[in-house]
Design a protein around this motif. Sequence first.
Motif, mmCIF file in Angstrom:
data_model
loop_
_atom_site.group_PDB
_atom_site.id
_atom_site.type_symbol
_atom_site.label_atom_id
_atom_site.label_comp_id
_atom_site.label_asym_id
_atom_site.label_seq_id
_atom_site.Cartn_x
_atom_site.Cartn_y
_atom_site.Cartn_z
ATOM 1 N N ILE A 185 -5.143 -1.171 3.465
ATOM 2 C CA ILE A 185 -6.240 -0.439 2.837
ATOM 3 C C ILE A 185 -6.387 -0.900 1.391
ATOM 4 C CG2 ILE A 185 -6.679 1.568 4.281
ATOM 5 C CD1 ILE A 185 -4.455 3.072 3.058
ATOM 6 N N GLU A 186 -6.845 -2.144 1.282
ATOM 7 C CA GLU A 186 -7.116 -2.784 -0.002
ATOM 8 C C GLU A 186 -5.925 -2.751 -0.943
ATOM 9 O OE1 GLU A 186 -10.928 -1.571 -1.470
ATOM 10 O OE2 GLU A 186 -11.876 -2.494 0.271
ATOM 11 N N SER A 187 -4.796 -3.097 -0.428
ATOM 12 C CA SER A 187 -3.598 -3.181 -1.265
ATOM 13 C C SER A 187 -3.644 -4.448 -2.106
ATOM 14 C CB SER A 187 -2.358 -3.229 -0.377
ATOM 15 O OG SER A 187 -2.283 -4.498 0.249
ATOM 16 N N THR A 188 -2.819 -4.505 -3.136
ATOM 17 C CA THR A 188 -2.780 -5.698 -3.972
ATOM 18 C C THR A 188 -1.964 -6.803 -3.304
ATOM 19 O OG1 THR A 188 -2.762 -4.181 -5.813
ATOM 20 C CG2 THR A 188 -2.324 -6.484 -6.326
ATOM 21 N N VAL A 215 -1.832 -10.200 7.141
ATOM 22 C CA VAL A 215 -2.925 -9.762 8.011
ATOM 23 C C VAL A 215 -3.726 -8.672 7.322
ATOM 24 C CG1 VAL A 215 -1.655 -10.294 10.140
ATOM 25 C CG2 VAL A 215 -1.545 -7.986 9.198
ATOM 26 N N SER A 216 -4.974 -8.573 7.726
ATOM 27 C CA SER A 216 -5.795 -7.489 7.228
ATOM 28 C C SER A 216 -5.644 -6.292 8.164
ATOM 29 C CB SER A 216 -7.233 -7.993 7.178
ATOM 30 O OG SER A 216 -8.121 -6.941 7.166
ATOM 31 N N LYS A 217 -5.434 -6.619 9.430
ATOM 32 C CA LYS A 217 -5.325 -5.596 10.476
ATOM 33 C C LYS A 217 -4.586 -6.225 11.647
ATOM 34 C CE LYS A 217 -8.973 -3.644 12.865
ATOM 35 N NZ LYS A 217 -10.373 -3.204 12.950
ATOM 36 N N ARG A 235 -0.477 2.304 -4.316
ATOM 37 C CA ARG A 235 -0.368 3.769 -4.155
ATOM 38 C C ARG A 235 -0.685 4.180 -2.722
ATOM 39 N NH1 ARG A 235 -1.076 5.832 -9.699
ATOM 40 N NH2 ARG A 235 -1.047 7.889 -8.760
ATOM 41 N N ASN A 236 -1.833 3.674 -2.226
ATOM 42 C CA ASN A 236 -2.154 3.824 -0.805
ATOM 43 C C ASN A 236 -2.273 2.407 -0.267
ATOM 44 O OD1 ASN A 236 -2.614 6.792 -0.316
ATOM 45 N ND2 ASN A 236 -3.945 6.403 -2.079
ATOM 46 N N HIS A 237 -1.329 1.987 0.482
ATOM 47 C CA HIS A 237 -1.199 0.560 0.785
ATOM 48 C C HIS A 237 -1.705 0.196 2.187
ATOM 49 C CE1 HIS A 237 1.134 -3.212 -0.344
ATOM 50 N NE2 HIS A 237 0.760 -3.453 0.886
#
Lengths: 163, 296
Positions: free
Chosen positions: A123-126, A136-138, A106-108
């Motif tokens: 942002i903590e996506s699945t 990557v995380s960032k 929803r908020n990816h």
Amino acid sequence: MGDKSKKPVKRASVRVVKRSTKAKSRPQGTIQQKPEDEQSRTKDLSSTMQISMSDFFEDLPAERETHLDITCPGREPRRIKLGDDTLIIGRDDTCDIPLPLKNVSRNHAQVSYNGDEYTISDIESTNGIFINNIRVSKCILRNHDLIRIGEAKLLFVREKIRG
Amino acid sequence: MISKPSARAYVTFWGTRGSIPTPGNSTEKYGGNTPCVHIQHEDTDIILDAGTGIRNLGLELMQQKRKMDLHLLLSHTHWDHIQGLPFFVPAYSKETNIYIYGSPQKESFLEGILQRQMDVNYFPVDMNALQAKLIIKEIEFEALTIDAATVQWQEQVCHPGGSVRYRIEINGKKIVYATDVELDKLFSPSADSSDDNKKLKDEYNDFIKDADLLIADAQYTQEEYIAKQNWGHSSIETVLKVAHKQGVKQLALFHHDPQRSDTMIDKLWKKHSPHYALHDRPMNTFWAREGMTLAI
Ligand SMILES: [Zn+2]
Ligand SMILES: [Zn+2]
């Protein structure tokens, strides 16, 4: 990528610009204005020092044109111009860049700007975000990075400072 | 404090270039700063090497927190791995403790080496101006424990002056940092097949086995390596083969040659990565780049 020559798209919350094939338009300074006729041109030339220094400064590009070219299955390709604001990418309609796909959270992800560089963050996506196929995380974005979010592809394009 | 099992380690590349910083247009994407990698797990900060990349890490840390306990693991003391330390802002703060670890072979030298780098002939500020508490530690035992992390280390002889590789284990995940090592000396088909070499090979293989992330020296291409033998760095092709054979899951090629432009790296990526990514036993392969954070 799809055909870049058409399809202006409308979106309310973000600046969406037309994919233009023409040369980039610049602010119109005195130098670029065309005289109406030959006579006025001669007149201009007779008073040579008309061009003010301030026009030069106005013409200096202070920011680099930056955008995302988005391809999302079932949707027209579109281009989103990036500015100073942080944009949220996700499945929700309320996102700045909505990607209505099942494998998108929803908020990816979010794209933020620190005044110099754009950074994409998960942002903590699945299912994660991938840059050039690496999860990557960032990541600070660089010209022509291909971002994958679910089945959507986002090409980051940024004008180079030096050629 | 009991750490949540789900807490992940975040690995950020702050410097990926080998030998000398390479600022400029052609290295903008992969970066021009020399080695520095930050591993953050909850409140634990582990820093691998203090190349010029550590300067930007310092600025970032200063924004995040005031009091810091930092663990700096040095692979060795060649310029490109320590040169950023005098520009590391947290080192000038009383609120910082920096634990510096390095090879026991350097022992008491380590402090001297870092101090001499700040000699007035090389640098305007004396090491005494660093307000942080610097605790220099030679690693004596087989493993050291830093909060929830266990750090294993091994000496690497295939580099002029030697270097140390580290394996950080957190939450059952293994992150290996093995830069500045000439693997071709051990693993290339023409390498000598002495017992000593075999032992060194086995040690390396065991060390990287099944790593979740291996950050490995891959300065040269195979063609370039021919003219760079005994310079202490590996060829990309050798690293790829050895890492894949040992079941490495993600391979970050590191210590890029100063001459390696972004365009060249993109080409190498296209040439090598798909083969390993699409393999039955996939290994994600990429060229480490500044400003990239992975969750492990
Ligand atoms: Zn080095
Ligand atoms: Zn070295």
